[in-house]
Structure formats: structure tokens, C-alpha cells
Design a protein around this motif. Structure first.
Motif, PDB file in Angstrom:
ATOM      1  N   ARG A 322      33.906  36.958  48.619  1.00 14.28           N
ATOM      2  CA  ARG A 322      34.635  36.425  49.816  1.00 14.28           C
ATOM      3  C   ARG A 322      34.438  37.497  50.963  1.00 14.28           C
ATOM      4  O   ARG A 322      34.563  38.790  50.799  1.00 14.28           O
ATOM      5  N   LEU A 323      33.843  37.147  52.036  1.00 16.12           N
ATOM      6  CA  LEU A 323      33.604  38.114  53.177  1.00 16.12           C
ATOM      7  C   LEU A 323      34.269  37.592  54.419  1.00 16.12           C
ATOM      8  O   LEU A 323      34.353  36.344  54.988  1.00 16.12           O
ATOM      9  N   VAL A 324      35.150  38.527  55.231  1.00 14.18           N
ATOM     10  CA  VAL A 324      36.004  38.343  56.266  1.00 14.18           C
ATOM     11  C   VAL A 324      35.525  39.140  57.319  1.00 14.18           C
ATOM     12  O   VAL A 324      35.577  40.503  57.134  1.00 14.18           O
ATOM     13  N   TRP A 325      35.050  38.568  58.543  1.00 15.31           N
ATOM     14  CA  TRP A 325      34.506  39.384  59.619  1.00 15.31           C
ATOM     15  C   TRP A 325      35.573  39.458  60.569  1.00 15.31           C
ATOM     16  O   TRP A 325      36.277  38.529  61.041  1.00 15.31           O
ATOM     17  N   HIS A 326      36.007  40.901  60.900  1.00 10.23           N
ATOM     18  CA  HIS A 326      37.104  40.917  61.690  1.00 10.23           C
ATOM     19  C   HIS A 326      36.401  41.596  62.772  1.00 10.23           C
ATOM     20  O   HIS A 326      35.087  42.031  62.953  1.00 10.23           O
ATOM     21  N   SER A 327      37.044  42.041  63.928  1.00  4.52           N
ATOM     22  CA  SER A 327      36.477  42.696  65.162  1.00  4.52           C
ATOM     23  C   SER A 327      35.850  44.156  64.898  1.00  4.52           C
ATOM     24  O   SER A 327      35.011  44.630  65.426  1.00  4.52           O
ATOM     25  N   ASP A 328      36.570  44.818  63.957  1.00  2.55           N
ATOM     26  CA  ASP A 328      36.234  46.083  64.052  1.00  2.55           C
ATOM     27  C   ASP A 328      35.984  46.667  62.339  1.00  2.55           C
ATOM     28  O   ASP A 328      35.669  47.626  61.984  1.00  2.55           O
ATOM     29  N   ARG A 329      35.766  45.518  61.348  1.00  2.00           N
ATOM     30  CA  ARG A 329      35.532  45.851  60.098  1.00  2.00           C
ATOM     31  C   ARG A 329      35.370  44.663  59.661  1.00  2.00           C
ATOM     32  O   ARG A 329      35.476  43.318  59.840  1.00  2.00           O
ATOM     33  N   VAL A 330      34.594  44.777  58.258  1.00  2.00           N
ATOM     34  CA  VAL A 330      34.382  43.270  57.541  1.00  2.00           C
ATOM     35  C   VAL A 330      34.874  43.645  56.057  1.00  2.00           C
ATOM     36  O   VAL A 330      34.834  44.879  55.474  1.00  2.00           O
ATOM     37  N   SER A 331      35.535  42.562  55.516  1.00  2.00           N
ATOM     38  CA  SER A 331      36.242  42.875  54.170  1.00  2.00           C
ATOM     39  C   SER A 331      35.454  41.941  53.239  1.00  2.00           C
ATOM     40  O   SER A 331      35.012  40.858  53.594  1.00  2.00           O
ATOM     41  N   ILE A 332      35.197  42.705  52.297  1.00  2.00           N
ATOM     42  CA  ILE A 332      34.478  42.111  51.140  1.00  2.00           C
ATOM     43  C   ILE A 332      35.324  42.016  49.744  1.00  2.00           C
ATOM     44  O   ILE A 332      35.789  42.994  49.127  1.00  2.00           O
ATOM     45  N   THR A 333      35.440  41.106  49.249  1.00  2.00           N
ATOM     46  CA  THR A 333      36.157  40.846  47.849  1.00  2.00           C
ATOM     47  C   THR A 333      35.571  40.151  46.897  1.00  2.00           C
ATOM     48  O   THR A 333      35.074  38.884  47.053  1.00  2.00           O
ATOM     49  N   VAL A 334      35.520  40.649  45.956  1.00  2.00           N
ATOM     50  CA  VAL A 334      34.601  40.071  44.639  1.00  2.00           C
ATOM     51  C   VAL A 334      35.737  40.044  43.407  1.00  2.00           C
ATOM     52  O   VAL A 334      36.403  40.842  43.004  1.00  2.00           O
ATOM     53  N   THR A 335      35.936  38.536  43.135  1.00  2.00           N
ATOM     54  CA  THR A 335      37.108  38.383  41.999  1.00  2.00           C
ATOM     55  C   THR A 335      36.395  37.425  40.793  1.00  2.00           C
ATOM     56  O   THR A 335      35.479  36.975  41.107  1.00  2.00           O
ATOM     57  N   ASP A 336      37.014  37.669  39.888  1.00  2.00           N
ATOM     58  CA  ASP A 336      36.593  36.855  38.603  1.00  2.00           C
ATOM     59  C   ASP A 336      37.898  36.434  37.901  1.00  2.00           C
ATOM     60  O   ASP A 336      38.978  37.237  38.155  1.00  2.00           O
ATOM     61  N   ASP A 337      37.836  35.506  37.040  1.00  2.00           N
ATOM     62  CA  ASP A 337      38.950  35.268  36.112  1.00  2.00           C
ATOM     63  C   ASP A 337      38.891  35.323  34.728  1.00  2.00           C
ATOM     64  O   ASP A 337      39.243  34.704  33.885  1.00  2.00           O
ATOM     65  N   GLY A 338      37.893  36.229  34.588  1.00  2.00           N
ATOM     66  CA  GLY A 338      37.617  36.699  32.997  1.00  2.00           C
ATOM     67  C   GLY A 338      38.756  37.153  32.162  1.00  2.00           C
ATOM     68  O   GLY A 338      39.868  37.789  32.950  1.00  2.00           O
ATOM     69  N   ARG A 339      38.620  37.269  31.144  1.00  2.00           N
ATOM     70  CA  ARG A 339      39.527  38.183  30.161  1.00  2.00           C
ATOM     71  C   ARG A 339      39.449  39.635  29.858  1.00  2.00           C
ATOM     72  O   ARG A 339      40.233  40.032  29.397  1.00  2.00           O
ATOM     73  N   GLY A 340      38.232  40.015  30.138  1.00  2.00           N
ATOM     74  CA  GLY A 340      37.934  41.221  30.036  1.00  2.00           C
ATOM     75  C   GLY A 340      38.246  42.236  31.223  1.00  2.00           C
ATOM     76  O   GLY A 340      39.024  41.713  32.232  1.00  2.00           O
ATOM     77  N   THR A 341      37.633  43.498  31.511  1.00  2.00           N
ATOM     78  CA  THR A 341      37.750  44.055  32.412  1.00  2.00           C
ATOM     79  C   THR A 341      36.701  44.619  33.131  1.00  2.00           C
ATOM     80  O   THR A 341      35.477  44.648  32.590  1.00  2.00           O
ATOM     81  N   ALA A 342      36.457  44.357  34.512  1.00  2.00           N
ATOM     82  CA  ALA A 342      35.055  44.740  35.271  1.00  2.00           C
ATOM     83  C   ALA A 342      34.836  46.397  35.390  1.00  2.00           C
ATOM     84  O   ALA A 342      33.845  46.596  35.825  1.00  2.00           O
ATOM     85  N   ASN A 343      35.567  47.211  34.677  1.00  2.00           N
ATOM     86  CA  ASN A 343      35.627  48.614  34.726  1.00  2.00           C
ATOM     87  C   ASN A 343      35.130  48.841  33.320  1.00  2.00           C
ATOM     88  O   ASN A 343      35.920  49.141  32.363  1.00  2.00           O
ATOM     89  N   VAL A 344      33.811  49.449  33.358  1.00  2.00           N
ATOM     90  CA  VAL A 344      33.338  49.758  32.112  1.00  2.00           C
ATOM     91  C   VAL A 344      34.074  51.083  31.445  1.00  2.00           C
ATOM     92  O   VAL A 344      34.209  51.139  30.215  1.00  2.00           O
ATOM     93  N   SER A 345      34.627  51.871  32.296  1.00  2.00           N
ATOM     94  CA  SER A 345      35.511  53.074  31.688  1.00  2.00           C
ATOM     95  C   SER A 345      36.684  52.482  31.069  1.00  2.00           C
ATOM     96  O   SER A 345      37.255  53.176  30.151  1.00  2.00           O
ATOM     97  N   MET A 346      37.065  51.312  31.037  1.00  2.00           N
ATOM     98  CA  MET A 346      38.364  50.943  30.469  1.00  2.00           C
ATOM     99  C   MET A 346      37.998  50.173  29.108  1.00  2.00           C
ATOM    100  O   MET A 346      39.075  49.819  28.415  1.00  2.00           O
ATOM    101  N   VAL A 347      36.668  49.771  28.953  1.00  2.00           N
ATOM    102  CA  VAL A 347      36.302  49.401  27.655  1.00  2.00           C
ATOM    103  C   VAL A 347      36.532  50.168  26.499  1.00  2.00           C
ATOM    104  O   VAL A 347      35.755  51.282  26.586  1.00  2.00           O
ATOM    105  N   PRO A 348      36.981  49.846  25.191  1.00  2.00           N
ATOM    106  CA  PRO A 348      37.160  50.935  24.333  1.00  2.00           C
ATOM    107  C   PRO A 348      35.612  50.712  23.621  1.00  2.00           C
ATOM    108  O   PRO A 348      34.756  50.079  23.726  1.00  2.00           O
ATOM    109  N   ASP A 349      35.533  51.921  22.999  1.00  2.00           N
ATOM    110  CA  ASP A 349      34.522  52.270  22.190  1.00  2.00           C
ATOM    111  C   ASP A 349      33.243  52.189  23.237  1.00  2.00           C
ATOM    112  O   ASP A 349      32.038  52.072  22.551  1.00  2.00           O
TER     113      ASP A 349
END
Length: 406
Positions: A322-349
Motif C-alpha cells: 500500500r502506497l499513500v501519497w501525502h503532501s510531504d511524505r509517502v507512506s509504504i506498507t507491506v503486510t502479509d497474513d502468514g503464520r511465520g515471521t518476516a524477520n529472519v533474525s526471529m526464526v529459530p536455528d
């Protein structure tokens, strides 16, 4: 009293000997002139004054004020011993006056003035009827130590100036070295970030496509052939991008650089993820605007890395951008509905990753901010705010050009 000079080098002994011998010869030459103006061999008193006053000259560097006081005392004794007080016989006083002002920082001028006054007072009772010749001679006796003091102070200021210039040059050299090291470190981080984003994205897609091909190899040969074909395209794209990045690093500063990717290439990026099995939907709010190259590249890389993490860790087949264009900034949001984590540092092993670190560094480098974390309803979210340049007021400029402005 603070001194600015240190001990003399050992190799300068001959210079000290020459100065002392010259001062001794001048003292004896001054003793040749008698009080009545006649010339005669120097008496024993002249030898005494010359020996005592010149003996303290080698100590003028370690104790300049004491040496100055000793030579001035010898000059005061000259009239008392029946000798004629001339500029030559006070040569040791002139030398110590120069050394005092050249090597000390405080009260040196006052000491030289007091020495000159002492010589003048000592000679005054012997003047009697003062002639122009005697007055000029006594003026020279008083002026010589003062002139030597001025020259010594000038030499001290020159040494201080040269020392300050050398120190500034050393500081500038250290600053240049520090700046060069800082730029090298920043460039190393930038290269590492670019290679990480490039390799992680392409290798993740290739791994997903290879997994699909292996899974469908026996049951669905046609789908396997399609997955392998997409795998070849993905690895080919990876080699091209890696070759372009390495080529860019090999270029000189004046060589033209390859255009950096930006949001204009977002459809191509999303298509590569769709080929790997990740369906990505895109939503935009507001009016899109051209971005500066740095912010454009940052937005592209953040979306790329966020979707790469979804493909690797989220265990889901869909994601949303999702990209939201404001007058002074652009907001970018990336989401998912998965069961894992998108941060590799949080994955065990698994070893700690640099995906979120790189995204935060990119956002901070252009004046933005980034946050990431698990959503309450499930899945993972990456959100960034990137600044935009101000919009030019073209309407007012047009009104002014046509004369309609108030």
C-alpha cells in the motif's frame, strides 16, 4: 614564568661558543674606549666585566630571567668600576634581552624595560654636562636592549604562528584521513546493502521456483517445465543485476552510472514474485509524484526486501503493498497474513539476518523512518515514511504571469 623553548640541541654547542666569544670580544672592545674619550688597552675591570657577563650566556636558555638580571648587573657595575658605558660593553645584556623575549610568554617586556632603565640610571651621575654625543651614546645603550626585546618578541610570535600553521596542517591531514575512512565505511555498508538486497531477492525467488519444480516433477511435468523455465529467467536476471552492480563498482568517478531502479519498475518486481508463487496486490491513495533518485531507490529496495522476507519466512501465498501519497511524505506498507515471521533474525536455528537492519538504514539515510513487527490479527507488517520534496506552486506562478494575482 613560562618558557616556550626547550634545551638546545647537542649539535648547537659551536653556535653557543661563537655567540659567547663574539660577546666577549665586544665587551673588551667597549673597554678600549675610556671615560675621557681616548683609546687605551682594556683594563682589568673590562676583562672582569667581560668574563662575568659572558659566562652566564650559555644559561640564558634554561634560566633567561636570571641571565638577564646577571648581565644587567654587570652593565650597572661598568660606571662604578671607572669604565665608559657604551653599547659594545653591554652586548651580553642585549643578547639576554633577545633570548628572554624570544623564549618566554609573560613579564618579558617588563624585565627588558627595567634593565634599560637600570642602565640609564647607572650612567646618569657620570654624565655631568650632557653633550649631544654623550646623549646619543647613552640613548644607544638604552635602546639596544629594547630593540633586542622587540626582535625577540617578533621571533616568538613567528615561531608561534608557524607552530599553529603546522598544527592546523596536521589537524587537516587527520581530518582528511578520518573523513576518508568514514566515506570508505559508508561505501562498504552501501555496497553490502545493495548486494544483500539483490542476492537475497533473486536467490529467494530461485529457491521458491526450484522447490515448486521439485514438488511437481513426477506428477505434473508440464508445470515443472514452466517452473524450470521461470527459474532460468530468474537466475539470468540475477546474473545480469549482479554483473551490473559489480560493473558499477569498477567504474571511475567520471564514468556514467547505470540508472538505479525505482517505483517505475515496481510492476516488473511484483511480476517476479508472482512467478515464484506469491500473489501481491497493490493499492495507492493520493496522487503519485516523481521521487528524487535516492528516495526512489530506497522505496523500491524496501518493498523488494519486505516481499523477499514474506517469500522466505511468512509461509503464505499472498501479500499486500500500500502506497499513500501525502503532501510531504509517502507512506509504504507491506503486510502479509502468514503464520511465520518476516524477520529472519526471529526464526529459530537460523543465523541473524540483515534485512530489517538494511531497510531501517535506507530509510534513515534519506530522512525517513521505518517500523516493523507482528500484526495483532496475524502476519507481519513493514511500514516506512519517506519524505517528499515540497510541491512547487505552479498555480500562483501562472496567475502572476497573467497579471491575475491580487
Amino acid at each position: 614564568m613560562t618558557t616556550t623553548g626547550g634545551p638546545r640541541p647537542r649539535g648547537a654547542w659551536w653556535w653557543e661558543a661563537a655567540i659567547t666569544a663574539t660577546a666577549f670580544a665586544l665587551c673588551l672592545l667597549g673597554g678600549v674606549v675610556q671615560v675621557d674619550g681616548t683609546l687605551a688597552p682594556p683594563p682589568a675591570a673590562a676583562y672582569f666585566i667581560a668574563v662575568v657577563s659572558c659566562a652566564v650566556l650559555p644559561w640564558r636558555h634554561r634560566a633567561p630571567l636570571a641571565a638577564m638580571a646577571a648581565t644587567t648587573a654587570c652593565g650597572v657595575l661598568v660606571p662604578l668600576l671607572g669604565l665608559f658605558l657604551s653599547p659594545l660593553i653591554v652586548a651580553p645584556t642585549v643578547i639576554t634581552a633577545y633570548s628572554l623575549t624570544a623564549r618566554t610568554e609573560r613579564r618579558a617586556a617588563s624585565a627588558v624595560v627595567l634593565a634599560s632603565v637600570a642602565l640609564l640610571v647607572a650612567a646618569t651621575p657620570l654624565l655631568g654636562a650632557l653633550s649631544w654625543q654623550d646623549a646619543s651614546r647613552m640613548g644607544a645603550v638604552v635602546a639596544f636592549p629594547l630593540v633586542a626585546g622587540v626582535l625577540g618578541r617578533s621571533a616568538q610570535h613567528r615561531r608561534a604562528y608557524l607552530a599553529a600553521v603546522e598544527e592546523r596542517a596536521r589537524q587537516a591531514e587527520r581530518s582528511r584521513d578520518s573523513e576518508a575512512r568514514r566515506r570508505v565505511a559508508e561505501e562498504r555498508v552501501r555496497i553490502a546493502r545493495e548486494l544483500h538486497d539483490l542476492v537475497a531477492h533473486q536467490i529467494t525467488l530461485a529457491n521458491a521456483q526450484a522447490t515448486v519444480a521439485a514438488h511437481l516433477f513426477d506428477s505434473r511435468p508440464a508445470q515443472t517445465r514452466k517452473s524450470l523455465h521461470e527459474l532460468v529467467e530468474t537466475t539470468g536476471d540475477a546474473l545480469d543485476e549482479l554483473r551490473a552492480t559489480v560493473g558499477l563498482l569498477r567504474q571511475s568517478g567520471d564514468a556514467p552510472a547505470e540508472p538505479a531502479p525505482g517505483l517505475s519498475q515496481l510492476p516488473t518486481l511484483l511480476e517476479s514474485f508472482r512467478r515464484a508463487g506469491l500473489e501481491v496486490s497493490v493499492h495507492q491513495d493520493g496522487t503519485a509524484r516523481p521521487l528524487p533518485p535516492g528516495i526512489d531507490l530506497t522505496a523500491y529496495r524496501i518493498i523488494q526486501e519486505a516481499l523477499t522476507n514474506v517469500t522466505k519466512h511468512a509461509r503464505t501465498g499472498s501479500a499486500s503493498v500500500r502506497l499513500v501519497w501525502h503532501s510531504d511524505r509517502v507512506s509504504i506498507t507491506v503486510t502479509d497474513d502468514g503464520r511465520g515471521t518476516a524477520n529472519v533474525s526471529m526464526v529459530p536455528d537460523r543465523p541473524p539476518g540483515y534485512g530489517l537492519i538494511g531497510m531501517r538504514e535506507r530509510a534513515t539515510a534519506v530522512g525517513g523512518q521505518l517500523c516493523a513487527g507482528t500484526r495483532p490479527e496475524g502476519g507481519f507488517l513493514v511500514s516506512t515514511q519517506l519524505p517528499l520534496p515540497p510541491v512547487k506552486d505552479t498555480t500562483r506562478r501562472t496567475d502572476e504571469a497573467t497579471g491575475d494575482a491580487p
